[in-house]
Design a protein around this motif. Structure first.
Motif: not given
Length: 309
Positions: A15-16, A18-19, A62, A23-26
Motif C-alpha cells: 500500500e505504501e 502504490w499510494r 482505488v 494516493p487513493s489506493a487502499a
C-alpha cells in the motif's frame, strides 16, 4: 525520469508504494502468509507506468482524484468491479474518479497513470479543441482485442521509457502515445471530439466558450438564455453564431451534452433506473429520452445499461 524496482516479503510496502502513485489506493485485506511483492515503475512528468506481481489474498480499492488511471488485473480467480458491474479479468479498465475494487490471491497488475491536468492539456493539443473537458464516458474498452493490445502496448511503453530515460524529446512522444492509447481505447470525450465535424474545432472563440459552458453545466437546469448570458451575447446572437459556425443550435448542443451525461452514467453501472437518470439530466418523459437517445447513439438506453451487466 525515475525508475523503481524491487521485490519484498514485507506486506506493509504494498500500500505504501502504490499510494506514491495513486494516493487513493487502499488495501483492505492482505494475508501475509505466502506473500511476495515484485514492483516496477517508471515515472515522468505528470505520467507514470507501473507493473507489479502480488502473491497474497488481497482486496483493493482505488478512487482516484485529479488523475486518469488505466489498469489491468490478471490472475487465476481475480475479480474486478465498479459498483455492481463486474469487469473482465485481465482486460484493462479506465477511471477518472469512479471507485474500482478488486480481489485476488495471485495477480499481475499493470497500470498507466496521468495527472488529470497534464492529460487534459495534452489531449487538447492532440484533438485541436482548446475547450475540451476530458472525461471518461465508460470504464470498459470497446473492442474484444483490448487485452492483447493493452499488454503489447505496456511492454512497448515500459521498454521505451527505460531506453530513453535521459531523452526528454522521446519521453514526450512516449507520453503522447500512452495517452492516445487510453483516450481512444475507451469511450471518452476526447474520442467524441475527434469524431466531431472539424468545423466545430475551429469555431469562433465565443462559440467554443459557449460549448465549454454547456459541457460544464449540462447537469444543471440551464437554458439557452443562461448560455448566452455566460458568454455575454444576446440569445438571438448566440443562435445565429451556432448556425453559422456549426449548423446547429445551442438547444441541440445542450441536449447532446445531457444525453452524453446520461450515457456516461449508464456505462458506469449506476443502480438508478433509466427513468431516474433521464430526469437527472433534464428529460422529464422517459419515452422522449429513449427516442432522443436512440437517435443519438443508435440503441435504446436499456441496451447501453446491459453492456455492463
Amino acid at each position: 525520469m525515475t525508475v523503481l524496482q524491487f521485490s519484498t516479503y514485507d506486506a506493509s510496502r504494498v500500500e505504501e508504494t502504490w499510494r506514491q502513485f495513486v494516493p487513493s489506493a487502499a488495501l483492505q485485506q492482505v494475508d501475509p502468509d505466502d506473500f511476495r511483492f515484485d514492483w516496477f515503475s517508471a515515472e515522468g512528468a505528470g505520467f507514470s507506468l507501473v507493473r507489479y506481481g502480488l502473491r497474497a489474498q488481497v482486496r483493493s480499492v482505488v478512487e482516484p482524484e485529479n488523475q486518469l488511471l488505466a489498469c489491468s488485473v490478471a490472475g487465476p480467480g481475480a475479480e474486478v468491479w465498479s459498483g455492481r458491474s463486474p469487469m473482465k479479468c485481465g482486460a484493462p479498465w479506465l477511471t477518472d474518479g469512479a471507485r474500482m475494487e478488486a480481489r485476488w490471491d495471485q495477480a499481475q497488475v499493470s497500470g498507466l497513470i496521468f495527472d488529470r491536468g497534464t492529460a487534459e492539456e495534452l489531449a487538447r493539443r492532440m484533438c485541436g479543441d482548446d475547450t475540451l473537458r476530458l472525461r471518461v464516458l465508460g470504464g470498459a474498452p470497446d473492442h474484444q482485442a483490448a487485452r492483447e493490445h493493452w499488454s503489447r502496448s505496456i511492454d512497448f511503453i515500459a521498454a521505451a521509457m527505460i531506453e530513453s530515460a535521459d531523452d526528454e524529446l522521446i519521453l514526450a512522444g512516449v507520453q503522447r502515445q500512452a495517452l492516445w492509447l487510453l483516450l481512444t481505447m475507451f469511450p471518452t470525450t476526447f474520442r467524441t471530439a475527434l469524431e466531431q465535424d472539424p468545423q466545430s474545432r475551429v469555431a469562433p472563440r465565443l462559440v467554443r466558450k459557449a460549448l465549454a459552458y454547456i459541457d460544464e453545466n449540462a447537469h444543471l437546469p440551464i437554458t439557452v438564455d443562461d448560455i448566452a448570458a455566460a458568454v455575454h451575447i444576446s440569445t438571438r446572437g448566440l443562435q445565429y453564431a451556432f448556425r453559422r459556425s456549426l449548423d446547429t443550435t445551442p438547444a441541440q448542443q445542450l441536449r447532446r451534452a445531457r444525453l452524453e451525461g446520461a450515457r456516461r452514467e449508464l456505462l458506469d453501472g449506476t443502480q438508478d433506473t433509466i427513468a431516474a437518470i433521464a430526469r437527472r439530466w433534464g428529460f422529464a418523459h422517459p419515452s422522449r429520452f429513449s427516442a432522443a437517445y436512440r437517435d443519438q447513439y443508435g440503441v435504446l438506453p436499456a441496451a447501453t445499461a446491459r453492456r455492463r451487466e
